[in-house]
Write a protein that holds these residues in place. Structure first.
Motif, PDB file in Angstrom:
ATOM      1  N   LYS A  35      44.466  67.332   3.704  1.00 13.13           N
ATOM      2  CA  LYS A  35      43.420  68.360   2.890  1.00 13.13           C
ATOM      3  C   LYS A  35      43.273  69.659   2.843  1.00 13.13           C
ATOM      4  N   GLY A  36      43.140  70.033   1.252  1.00 10.36           N
ATOM      5  CA  GLY A  36      42.841  71.118   1.212  1.00 10.36           C
ATOM      6  C   GLY A  36      44.423  71.629   0.929  1.00 10.36           C
ATOM      7  N   HIS A  37      46.106  71.104   1.074  1.00 11.41           N
ATOM      8  CA  HIS A  37      47.343  71.732   0.185  1.00 11.41           C
ATOM      9  C   HIS A  37      46.466  71.909  -1.146  1.00 11.41           C
ATOM     10  N   GLN A  38      47.511  72.593  -1.571  1.00 10.23           N
ATOM     11  CA  GLN A  38      47.392  73.171  -2.249  1.00 10.23           C
ATOM     12  C   GLN A  38      47.762  72.360  -3.794  1.00 10.23           C
ATOM     13  N   THR A  39      46.670  72.200  -4.612  1.00  9.91           N
ATOM     14  CA  THR A  39      47.285  70.904  -5.696  1.00  9.91           C
ATOM     15  C   THR A  39      47.716  72.046  -6.778  1.00  9.91           C
ATOM     16  N   GLU A  40      48.388  70.972  -7.809  1.00  6.23           N
ATOM     17  CA  GLU A  40      48.359  72.150  -9.124  1.00  6.23           C
ATOM     18  C   GLU A  40      47.727  70.914  -9.399  1.00  6.23           C
ATOM     19  N   SER A  41      47.119  70.815 -11.566  1.00  3.18           N
ATOM     20  CA  SER A  41      46.502  70.351 -11.772  1.00  3.18           C
ATOM     21  C   SER A  41      46.447  68.572 -12.213  1.00  3.18           C
ATOM     22  N   VAL A  42      47.825  68.869 -12.099  1.00  4.45           N
ATOM     23  CA  VAL A  42      47.686  66.962 -11.933  1.00  4.45           C
ATOM     24  C   VAL A  42      48.226  66.489 -10.776  1.00  4.45           C
ATOM     25  N   PRO A  43      47.749  65.613 -10.024  1.00  4.29           N
ATOM     26  CA  PRO A  43      48.063  64.991  -8.554  1.00  4.29           C
ATOM     27  C   PRO A  43      49.510  64.359  -8.479  1.00  4.29           C
ATOM     28  N   VAL A  44      50.331  64.349  -7.118  1.00  6.73           N
ATOM     29  CA  VAL A  44      51.380  63.624  -7.331  1.00  6.73           C
ATOM     30  C   VAL A  44      50.826  62.960  -5.493  1.00  6.73           C
ATOM     31  N   VAL A  45      52.134  61.898  -5.639  1.00 11.85           N
ATOM     32  CA  VAL A  45      52.408  60.937  -4.758  1.00 11.85           C
ATOM     33  C   VAL A  45      53.175  61.205  -4.525  1.00 11.85           C
ATOM     34  N   THR A  46      54.377  60.911  -2.828  1.00 17.24           N
ATOM     35  CA  THR A  46      55.555  60.822  -3.468  1.00 17.24           C
ATOM     36  C   THR A  46      55.620  60.157  -2.680  1.00 17.24           C
ATOM     37  N   ILE A  47      56.881  58.938  -2.814  1.00 21.58           N
ATOM     38  CA  ILE A  47      57.478  58.232  -1.191  1.00 21.58           C
ATOM     39  C   ILE A  47      58.608  58.570  -1.776  1.00 21.58           C
ATOM     40  N   ASP A  48      59.156  59.359  -0.509  1.00 27.39           N
ATOM     41  CA  ASP A  48      60.664  59.127  -0.190  1.00 27.39           C
ATOM     42  C   ASP A  48      60.847  58.033   0.805  1.00 27.39           C
ATOM     43  N   GLY A  49      62.423  58.246   1.062  1.00 25.76           N
ATOM     44  CA  GLY A  49      63.062  57.079   2.545  1.00 25.76           C
ATOM     45  C   GLY A  49      64.683  57.016   2.021  1.00 25.76           C
ATOM     46  N   PRO A  50      65.143  56.343   3.195  1.00 21.83           N
ATOM     47  CA  PRO A  50      66.461  56.169   2.462  1.00 21.83           C
ATOM     48  C   PRO A  50      66.487  54.506   2.115  1.00 21.83           C
ATOM     49  N   SER A  51      67.315  54.198   1.401  1.00 23.57           N
ATOM     50  CA  SER A  51      67.536  52.969   0.579  1.00 23.57           C
ATOM     51  C   SER A  51      67.254  51.774   0.921  1.00 23.57           C
ATOM     52  N   GLY A  52      67.203  51.194   0.786  1.00 24.45           N
ATOM     53  CA  GLY A  52      66.210  49.564   1.463  1.00 24.45           C
ATOM     54  C   GLY A  52      65.686  49.492   2.128  1.00 24.45           C
ATOM     55  N   THR A  53      63.444  50.606   1.736  1.00 25.95           N
ATOM     56  CA  THR A  53      62.844  50.691   2.281  1.00 25.95           C
ATOM     57  C   THR A  53      61.764  49.687   2.005  1.00 25.95           C
ATOM     58  N   GLY A  54      61.853  49.705   0.150  1.00 24.34           N
ATOM     59  CA  GLY A  54      60.977  49.431  -0.888  1.00 24.34           C
ATOM     60  C   GLY A  54      60.340  50.194  -1.325  1.00 24.34           C
ATOM     61  N   LYS A  55      61.272  51.262  -1.415  1.00 24.55           N
ATOM     62  CA  LYS A  55      60.738  52.677  -2.221  1.00 24.55           C
ATOM     63  C   LYS A  55      59.975  52.745  -3.548  1.00 24.55           C
ATOM     64  N   GLY A  56      60.769  52.405  -4.317  1.00 24.01           N
ATOM     65  CA  GLY A  56      60.385  51.809  -5.914  1.00 24.01           C
ATOM     66  C   GLY A  56      59.574  50.919  -5.809  1.00 24.01           C
ATOM     67  N   THR A  57      60.162  49.213  -5.219  1.00 24.19           N
ATOM     68  CA  THR A  57      58.598  48.565  -5.495  1.00 24.19           C
ATOM     69  C   THR A  57      57.447  48.911  -4.976  1.00 24.19           C
ATOM     70  N   ILE A  58      56.864  49.694  -3.649  1.00 24.40           N
ATOM     71  CA  ILE A  58      56.001  50.166  -3.699  1.00 24.40           C
ATOM     72  C   ILE A  58      55.508  50.878  -4.463  1.00 24.40           C
ATOM     73  N   ALA A  59      56.052  52.175  -5.244  1.00 29.15           N
ATOM     74  CA  ALA A  59      55.832  53.422  -6.043  1.00 29.15           C
ATOM     75  C   ALA A  59      55.664  52.489  -7.094  1.00 29.15           C
ATOM     76  N   ARG A  60      56.193  51.572  -7.708  1.00 25.17           N
ATOM     77  CA  ARG A  60      55.555  51.045  -8.930  1.00 25.17           C
ATOM     78  C   ARG A  60      54.234  50.078  -8.208  1.00 25.17           C
ATOM     79  N   ILE A  61      54.130  49.864  -7.887  1.00 23.12           N
ATOM     80  CA  ILE A  61      53.007  48.581  -7.426  1.00 23.12           C
ATOM     81  C   ILE A  61      51.714  50.295  -7.710  1.00 23.12           C
TER      82      ILE A  61
END
Ligand code: DC
Length: 229
Positions: A2-28
Motif C-alpha cells: 500500500k502506498g505504492h505509486q500507482t498510475e490512475s489505472v490499476p495493474v495486477v501482475t502475474i509473473d513466473g516460469p512456464s507451467g505455473t498456471g499464470k495464464g489460467t489464473i490471470a484470465r480468472i
C-alpha cells in the motif's frame, strides 16, 4: 505494498516460469474484476511466428525490431472465455501454443532491442478499469508500479507433468523427459538473459502452486486483492 505509486489505472501482475498456471489464473482474475488482460508471452510467440513466416532468423536483431514495431496483432475474447489471436488478420492461436513456438519466443525475447520494441504495445493494454498482465517481467520492468505483484512458482517436475497432461489432452504424445529438458532449457534462458530476466520483483507475493490447484491459487490471489486494491 500500500502506498505504492500507482498510475490512475490499476495493474495486477502475474509473473513466473512456464507451467505455473499464470495464464489460467490471470484470465480468472481479470474476469472476476472485469479488467483487461495482457498475455505478454503471446506477443513474443507472435513475433517469433511472424519472423518464421517471413524467413527472418530468430537472431536477426534489426529485422526483428522492425517486425516487432509493425506487428499486426489482435486479441479477440470469445464467448467461452478463450482469446482468439490474429496475426496479419489470420487466426493463429493453435500455432503459437506449441512447445516449438514457446522456445522460439524465448529466443527472440532474450534480445534487449526486441523487448524494447514491444514495451509501448504492452503499456497500451493499461486501460480502464484495470489490467491483469501475465509474463516474466510484468512486475519488474513493464508495470513496476502495479498495485499487486504475484509471482507463481512450482517445482520443475510438477510443471513438466502439467504441460505433459495438457499436450496429451490435445492428442499430442510427447516424451515427459524430453519435455522436462525443454522446459528447463527455456527457463534457464529466460532467467539468465541480461535484459528483464525472469525473477520475482522485490515486492512480489510468491505463491508456490506445486501442491495446490487452480481454485486455491485463485482464493489466495483474491485475499491479496482485498489487501492491495
Ligand atoms: O508465457 P509464455 O510461455 O507464453 O512465454 C513464451 C516465452 O516468451 C517465454 O519463454 C519467455 C518470453 N516472455 C518474456 O520474455 N517476457 C514476457 N513478459 C513474457 C514471455
Amino acid at each position: 505494498m500500500k502506498g505504492h505509486q500507482t498510475e490512475s489505472v490499476p495493474v495486477v501482475t502475474i509473473d513466473g516460469p512456464s507451467g505455473t498456471g499464470k495464464g489460467t489464473i490471470a484470465r480468472i482474475v481479470a474476469d472476476r474484476l472485469g479488467w483487461n488482460l495482457l498475455d505478454s508471452g503471446a506477443l513474443y510467440r507472435l513475433l517469433a511466428l511472424a519472423a518464421q513466416t517471413r524467413s527472418i532468423a530468430l537472431d536477426n536483431v534489426s529485422e526483428l525490431v522492425k517486425l516487432a514495431s509493425g506487428l499486426d496483432v489482435q486479441f479477440m475474447p470469445t464467448k467461452n472465455g478463450e482469446t482468439e489471436i490474429f496475426l496479419d488478420g489470420e487466426e493463429v492461436s493453435p500455432s503459437i501454443r506449441t512447445e516449438e513456438a514457446g522456445n522460439n519466443a524465448s529466443k527472440v525475447a532474450a534480445l534487449g532491442e526486441v523487448r524494447a520494441a514491444l514495451v509501448d504495445r504492452q503499456h497500451a493494454f493499461r486501460v480502464r478499469p484495470g489490467l491483469v498482465a501475465d509474463g516474466r517481467d510484468m512486475g519488474t520492468v513493464i508495470f513496476p508500479d502495479a498495485c499487486l505483484k504475484i509471482y507463481l512458482t512450482a517445482s520443475a517436475e510438477e510443471r513438466a507433468k502439467r504441460r505433459h497432461k495438457q499436450l496429451k489432452e490435445k492428442g499430442l504424445n510427447v516424451n515427459l523427459l524430453d519435455l522436462s529438458r525443454e522446459i528447463s532449457e527455456r527457463d534457464d534462458r529466460d532467467a539468465s538473459r541480461k535484459v528483464a530476466p525472469l525473477k520475482p520483483a522485490t515486492d512480489a507475493e510468491i505463491i508456490d502452486t506445486s501442491d495446490i490447484g487452480v481454485d486455491e491459487v485463485v482464493d489466495r490471489v483474491n485475499i491479496l486483492l482485498e489487501k492491495y486494491t
